[in-house]
Design a protein around this motif. Structure first.
Motif, PDB file in Angstrom:
ATOM      1  N   VAL A  24      -2.607  56.735  -1.990  1.00  0.00           N
ATOM      2  CA  VAL A  24      -1.342  56.238  -2.548  1.00  0.00           C
ATOM      3  C   VAL A  24      -0.664  57.231  -3.485  1.00  0.00           C
ATOM      4  CG1 VAL A  24      -1.839  53.790  -2.336  1.00  0.00           C
ATOM      5  CG2 VAL A  24      -2.525  54.987  -4.391  1.00  0.00           C
ATOM      6  N   LYS A  25      -1.452  58.199  -3.960  1.00  0.00           N
ATOM      7  CA  LYS A  25      -0.938  59.130  -4.966  1.00  0.00           C
ATOM      8  C   LYS A  25       0.323  59.859  -4.503  1.00  0.00           C
ATOM      9  CE  LYS A  25      -2.908  62.424  -8.176  1.00  0.00           C
ATOM     10  NZ  LYS A  25      -4.041  63.291  -8.517  1.00  0.00           N
ATOM     11  N   THR A  26       0.378  60.217  -3.236  1.00  0.00           N
ATOM     12  CA  THR A  26       1.526  60.990  -2.739  1.00  0.00           C
ATOM     13  C   THR A  26       2.799  60.147  -2.617  1.00  0.00           C
ATOM     14  OG1 THR A  26       0.893  60.540  -0.466  1.00  0.00           O
ATOM     15  CG2 THR A  26       0.103  62.609  -1.425  1.00  0.00           C
ATOM     16  N   THR A  27       2.696  58.836  -2.855  1.00  0.00           N
ATOM     17  CA  THR A  27       3.916  58.014  -2.789  1.00  0.00           C
ATOM     18  C   THR A  27       4.583  57.898  -4.156  1.00  0.00           C
ATOM     19  OG1 THR A  27       2.883  55.882  -3.300  1.00  0.00           O
ATOM     20  CG2 THR A  27       2.853  56.574  -0.999  1.00  0.00           C
ATOM     21  N   LEU A  28       3.936  58.400  -5.223  1.00  0.00           N
ATOM     22  CA  LEU A  28       4.465  58.201  -6.584  1.00  0.00           C
ATOM     23  C   LEU A  28       5.739  59.004  -6.845  1.00  0.00           C
ATOM     24  CD1 LEU A  28       3.813  56.808  -9.395  1.00  0.00           C
ATOM     25  CD2 LEU A  28       2.862  59.004 -10.057  1.00  0.00           C
ATOM     26  N   GLY A  29       6.684  58.340  -7.455  1.00  0.00           N
ATOM     27  CA  GLY A  29       7.879  59.033  -7.940  1.00  0.00           C
ATOM     28  C   GLY A  29       9.004  59.110  -6.922  1.00  0.00           C
ATOM     29  N   PRO A  30      10.130  59.688  -7.369  1.00  0.00           N
ATOM     30  CA  PRO A  30      11.334  59.696  -6.529  1.00  0.00           C
ATOM     31  C   PRO A  30      11.175  60.526  -5.258  1.00  0.00           C
ATOM     32  CG  PRO A  30      11.674  61.025  -8.492  1.00  0.00           C
ATOM     33  CD  PRO A  30      10.391  60.295  -8.692  1.00  0.00           C
ATOM     34  N   MET A  31      10.267  61.492  -5.285  1.00  0.00           N
ATOM     35  CA  MET A  31      10.070  62.298  -4.082  1.00  0.00           C
ATOM     36  C   MET A  31       8.810  61.876  -3.331  1.00  0.00           C
ATOM     37  SD  MET A  31      12.599  64.357  -3.998  1.00  0.00           S
ATOM     38  CE  MET A  31      13.739  65.353  -4.932  1.00  0.00           C
ATOM     39  N   GLY A  32       8.248  60.728  -3.729  1.00  0.00           N
ATOM     40  CA  GLY A  32       7.048  60.255  -3.053  1.00  0.00           C
ATOM     41  C   GLY A  32       7.320  59.959  -1.594  1.00  0.00           C
ATOM     42  N   MET A  33       6.309  60.120  -0.769  1.00  0.00           N
ATOM     43  CA  MET A  33       6.476  59.908   0.662  1.00  0.00           C
ATOM     44  C   MET A  33       6.096  58.473   1.029  1.00  0.00           C
ATOM     45  SD  MET A  33       7.542  62.829   1.444  1.00  0.00           S
ATOM     46  CE  MET A  33       7.407  63.220   3.174  1.00  0.00           C
ATOM     47  N   ASP A  34       6.453  58.070   2.218  1.00  0.00           N
ATOM     48  CA  ASP A  34       6.075  56.744   2.713  1.00  0.00           C
ATOM     49  C   ASP A  34       4.774  56.836   3.508  1.00  0.00           C
ATOM     50  OD1 ASP A  34       8.448  56.009   1.667  1.00  0.00           O
ATOM     51  OD2 ASP A  34       9.441  55.565   3.567  1.00  0.00           O
ATOM     52  N   LYS A  35       4.161  55.701   3.718  1.00  0.00           N
ATOM     53  CA  LYS A  35       2.980  55.644   4.579  1.00  0.00           C
ATOM     54  C   LYS A  35       3.293  54.766   5.779  1.00  0.00           C
ATOM     55  CE  LYS A  35       0.398  57.873   1.735  1.00  0.00           C
ATOM     56  NZ  LYS A  35      -0.246  59.147   2.019  1.00  0.00           N
ATOM     57  N   MET A  36       2.814  55.195   6.926  1.00  0.00           N
ATOM     58  CA  MET A  36       2.926  54.340   8.095  1.00  0.00           C
ATOM     59  C   MET A  36       1.538  53.787   8.372  1.00  0.00           C
ATOM     60  SD  MET A  36       3.993  55.265  11.991  1.00  0.00           S
ATOM     61  CE  MET A  36       5.753  55.073  11.958  1.00  0.00           C
ATOM     62  N   MET A  37       1.469  52.483   8.438  1.00  0.00           N
ATOM     63  CA  MET A  37       0.165  51.863   8.641  1.00  0.00           C
ATOM     64  C   MET A  37       0.193  51.079   9.938  1.00  0.00           C
ATOM     65  SD  MET A  37      -0.326  50.789   4.727  1.00  0.00           S
ATOM     66  CE  MET A  37      -2.067  50.916   4.948  1.00  0.00           C
ATOM     67  N   VAL A  38      -0.863  51.265  10.736  1.00  0.00           N
ATOM     68  CA  VAL A  38      -0.918  50.622  12.050  1.00  0.00           C
ATOM     69  C   VAL A  38      -2.196  49.811  12.130  1.00  0.00           C
ATOM     70  CG1 VAL A  38      -0.790  51.032  14.521  1.00  0.00           C
ATOM     71  CG2 VAL A  38       0.174  52.706  12.945  1.00  0.00           C
ATOM     72  N   ASP A  39      -2.100  48.568  12.563  1.00  0.00           N
ATOM     73  CA  ASP A  39      -3.325  47.785  12.718  1.00  0.00           C
ATOM     74  C   ASP A  39      -3.791  47.808  14.178  1.00  0.00           C
ATOM     75  OD1 ASP A  39      -1.884  45.971  14.179  1.00  0.00           O
ATOM     76  OD2 ASP A  39      -1.866  44.399  12.640  1.00  0.00           O
ATOM     77  N   GLY A  40      -4.918  47.133  14.444  1.00  0.00           N
ATOM     78  CA  GLY A  40      -5.509  47.154  15.777  1.00  0.00           C
ATOM     79  C   GLY A  40      -4.552  46.658  16.852  1.00  0.00           C
ATOM     80  N   GLY A  41      -3.682  45.748  16.498  1.00  0.00           N
ATOM     81  CA  GLY A  41      -2.734  45.199  17.469  1.00  0.00           C
ATOM     82  C   GLY A  41      -1.487  46.045  17.628  1.00  0.00           C
ATOM     83  N   GLY A  42      -1.448  47.206  16.952  1.00  0.00           N
ATOM     84  CA  GLY A  42      -0.296  48.095  17.080  1.00  0.00           C
ATOM     85  C   GLY A  42       0.856  47.724  16.172  1.00  0.00           C
ATOM     86  N   ASN A  43       0.668  46.751  15.273  1.00  0.00           N
ATOM     87  CA  ASN A  43       1.739  46.389  14.344  1.00  0.00           C
ATOM     88  C   ASN A  43       1.902  47.479  13.298  1.00  0.00           C
ATOM     89  OD1 ASN A  43       2.130  43.735  15.480  1.00  0.00           O
ATOM     90  ND2 ASN A  43       0.139  43.260  14.558  1.00  0.00           N
ATOM     91  N   VAL A  44       3.140  47.832  13.042  1.00  0.00           N
ATOM     92  CA  VAL A  44       3.415  48.968  12.161  1.00  0.00           C
ATOM     93  C   VAL A  44       4.095  48.508  10.878  1.00  0.00           C
ATOM     94  CG1 VAL A  44       4.691  51.123  11.949  1.00  0.00           C
ATOM     95  CG2 VAL A  44       3.623  50.519  14.115  1.00  0.00           C
ATOM     96  N   ILE A  45       3.637  49.053   9.767  1.00  0.00           N
ATOM     97  CA  ILE A  45       4.334  48.858   8.501  1.00  0.00           C
ATOM     98  C   ILE A  45       4.661  50.243   7.960  1.00  0.00           C
ATOM     99  CG2 ILE A  45       4.094  48.105   6.099  1.00  0.00           C
ATOM    100  CD1 ILE A  45       2.331  45.937   6.893  1.00  0.00           C
ATOM    101  N   VAL A  46       5.901  50.449   7.563  1.00  0.00           N
ATOM    102  CA  VAL A  46       6.244  51.698   6.880  1.00  0.00           C
ATOM    103  C   VAL A  46       6.617  51.332   5.457  1.00  0.00           C
ATOM    104  CG1 VAL A  46       7.820  53.660   6.784  1.00  0.00           C
ATOM    105  CG2 VAL A  46       7.034  52.790   8.990  1.00  0.00           C
ATOM    106  N   THR A  47       5.883  51.889   4.485  1.00  0.00           N
ATOM    107  CA  THR A  47       6.156  51.493   3.104  1.00  0.00           C
ATOM    108  C   THR A  47       5.861  52.588   2.104  1.00  0.00           C
ATOM    109  OG1 THR A  47       5.740  49.800   1.422  1.00  0.00           O
ATOM    110  CG2 THR A  47       3.866  50.455   2.774  1.00  0.00           C
ATOM    111  N   ASN A  48       6.486  52.437   0.947  1.00  0.00           N
ATOM    112  CA  ASN A  48       6.285  53.338  -0.176  1.00  0.00           C
ATOM    113  C   ASN A  48       5.629  52.575  -1.315  1.00  0.00           C
ATOM    114  OD1 ASN A  48       7.691  54.286  -2.921  1.00  0.00           O
ATOM    115  ND2 ASN A  48       7.576  56.052  -1.579  1.00  0.00           N
ATOM    116  N   ASP A  49       5.348  51.313  -1.073  1.00  0.00           N
ATOM    117  CA  ASP A  49       4.884  50.429  -2.132  1.00  0.00           C
ATOM    118  C   ASP A  49       3.356  50.473  -2.259  1.00  0.00           C
ATOM    119  OD1 ASP A  49       5.657  48.205  -3.998  1.00  0.00           O
ATOM    120  OD2 ASP A  49       4.192  47.179  -2.746  1.00  0.00           O
ATOM    121  N   GLY A  50       2.886  50.931  -3.427  1.00  0.00           N
ATOM    122  CA  GLY A  50       1.448  51.119  -3.631  1.00  0.00           C
ATOM    123  C   GLY A  50       0.639  49.865  -3.353  1.00  0.00           C
ATOM    124  N   ALA A  51       1.113  48.732  -3.871  1.00  0.00           N
ATOM    125  CA  ALA A  51       0.353  47.497  -3.706  1.00  0.00           C
ATOM    126  C   ALA A  51       0.256  47.112  -2.236  1.00  0.00           C
ATOM    127  CB  ALA A  51       1.000  46.372  -4.495  1.00  0.00           C
TER     128      ALA A  51
END
Ligand code: ADP
Ligand code: MG
Length: 496
Positions: A24-51
């Motif tokens: 999560v560290k690389t998402t901190l701040g105004p230049m933080g990046m997003d993460k793309m998360m994929v589950d077993g069923g192929g559902n995708v979440i793109v987020t910058n939110d640490g929680a």
């Protein structure tokens, strides 16, 4: 049990924490990046939110799970600052590892950390700023998120919404896929998008009598376990009795003069037909929370049955179709606030909504009396500088722990700079010099490198966000340091 000379359990736990914090560290701040998360069923979440990232990571390690708890705690208390709290917890633990290497005992480190935390909270009280505008808080909360493109619009919308609703927990968000974020707006009233069974008729009008029914408008269900044998004649008389009962309810609604009926449960077709012919609008399966909001907005009492009901005239009711979904907009006293958000797709809309949750939350905290601090990690760094000057009073090994705590605080601006592609240490050193000169507003200049005055960029955050990040990070770090053994326990669940 190990004799724990090498802090094996602590080191293992710290390793696990470092891994999860690294994500999560690389998402901190105004230049933080997003993460793309994929589950077993192929559902995708793109987020910058640490929680959100931590919630979705399935980390099996117990210490990593404790870190996830920190982010949840932070989110529940302050809506925002989740990544900061986790980065701080991770850094406190990483620094504890170096103290182990120097021969400090976990208990000494913990004592020093708790002493340092109290010192930080004490100094923090004096670091409030008065230069801000409410929109600044919203803007700071959304920088680096997908919402940033519509920054001004979003910041103003958040402030208007909190002014109307009073508190973030009273804001209802309605997210409608399709359309552009820029079309989003605040509606002062309640929006209902439940089952409309009488879809025809012109439903746009002022001074409309409405009726709220808590139950259903259906025949009483027979108890499933009882079997009653009836002959054909009796059966049709029971059926007729049901029908008559329903028609009586329908007629009652008509007699009351209600033009729109909101029903908590189902509504039988017999009633629907009857009301449709008389141009009475029925909304069924309305959730209890919406019923409550309708009651609040219109003053209409929620009745159990139409028989004991009376209609209440409300200012305005209109039906609108947004991207192929029908909604009913109800305006009364304008005490309820509904934020209507548009976004291209469901997944971008989810991230938009998470950004709004953070921004509404921080505005709500400050609108309700929270103090405000300079953002960009400047406040964390000022704390560290002031604390170091006091750490000498403590002396000895505990002083080393306090210094490690200060280093961890400085990791916040350091990480913000690093994520923008600038040198963390140079930034921290430049910021320290400013604090020593009496300037506590300098933070990382993420665009150009070096440092700049955060108040000029209007970067502010609620004080409670920083307070909560410091306390929750210290709590979890010291809890993890107290663990000197990880022992498998017999599970209560089914064995594999
Ligand atoms: P968190 O989950 O901790 O809120 P964010 O990714 O939202 O993490 O980053 C928040 C941090 O970024 C805060 O310390 C905030 O003050 C800082 N920040 C926001 N905008 C800027 C900016 N333009 N320049 C420097 N720091 C900023
Ligand atoms: Mg944030």
């Amino acid at each position: 049990m190990s004799d724990n000379k090498n802090n094996d359990a602590q080191r293992m736990n710290i390793e696990a924490v470092k891994r999860i914090v690294g994500t999560v560290k690389t998402t901190l701040g105004p230049m933080g990046m997003d993460k793309m998360m994929v589950d077993g069923g192929g559902n995708v979440i793109v987020t910058n939110d640490g929680a959100t990232i931590l919630r979705e990571l399935d980390s099996a390690h117990p210490a990593a799970k404790m870190i996830v708890e920190v982010s949840k705690m932070q989110e529940a208390n302050c809506y925002d600052g989740t990544t900061s709290s986790v980065v701080l917890a991770g850094q406190l633990l990483a620094n504890a590892e170096s103290l182990f290497d120097k021969g400090l005992h976990a208990n000494v480190i913990n004592k020093g950390y708790i002493y340092a935390m109290n010192m930080a909270l004490d100094i923090l009280k004096g670091l409030d700023s008065a230069d801000y505008d409410l929109t600044d808080l919203a803007r700071t909360a959304i920088t680096g998120k997908s919402l940033e493109a519509s920054e001004e619009k979003v910041a103003k919308l958040c402030v208007d919404t909190i002014e109307a609703a009073g508190d973030a927990s009273d804001v209802k968000i309605l997210a409608a896929p399709g359309g552009s974020l820029n079309d989003s707006y605040l509606f002062n009233g309640v929006v209902v998008n439940k089952d409309f069974v009488t879809a025809d008729g012109k439903w746009d009008g002022s001074d409309i009598p409405i009726l709220l029914i808590n139950g259903g408008l259906e025949p009483q269900k027979q108890d499933g376990n009882v079997q009653v044998q009836v002959d054909a004649a009796n059966y049709s008389s029971i059926k007729n009795a049901d029908r008559e009962q329903m028609l009586a309810s329908a007629k009652q609604i008509e007699d009351i003069g209600a033009k729109v009926v909101f029903v908590r449960d189902g509504v039988h077709d017999t009633i629907v037909q009857y009301l449709r012919k008389r141009d009475i609008f029925v909304c069924r399966r309305v959730p209890p929370s919406t019923m409550k909001r309708l009651n609040n907005e219109t003053g209409a009492v929620i009745y159990q049955t139409p028989e004991d009901g009376m209609a209440t005239v409300v200012t305005h009711v209109s039906r609108k179709r947004l991207n192929d979904v029908d909604y009913l907009f109800v305006t009364g006293s304008k005490t309820e606030a509904t934020l209507i958000l548009f976004g291209a797709t469901q997944s971008t809309l989810d991230e938009v909504q998470r950004g709004f949750d953070d921004a509404l939350g921080v505005v709500s905290l400050v609108a309700n009396g929270d103090e405000v601090c300079v953002g960009g990690g400047a406040t964390y760094l000022s704390l560290a500088v002031f604390m170091r000057s006091r750490a000498a009073e403590v002396g000895g090994r505990a002083q080393m722990a306090i210094e490690a705590f200060c280093d961890a605080l400085e990791a916040i601006p350091g990480t913000i700079a690093e994520n923008a592609g600038h040198d963390a240490l140079d930034t921290i050193l430049a910021m320290r010099n400013k604090v020593i000169e009496g300037e506590t507003c300098y933070g990382p200049d993420t665009d150009n490198g070096g440092i700049c005055d955060m108040t000029e960029l209007s970067i502010f955050e609620p004080m409670s966000l920083i307070r909560s990040a410091i306390t929750s990070a210290t709590e979890v770090a010291t809890a993890i340091l107290r663990i000197d053994d990880v022992i498998g326990r017999r599970g209560d669940g089914p064995s594999a």
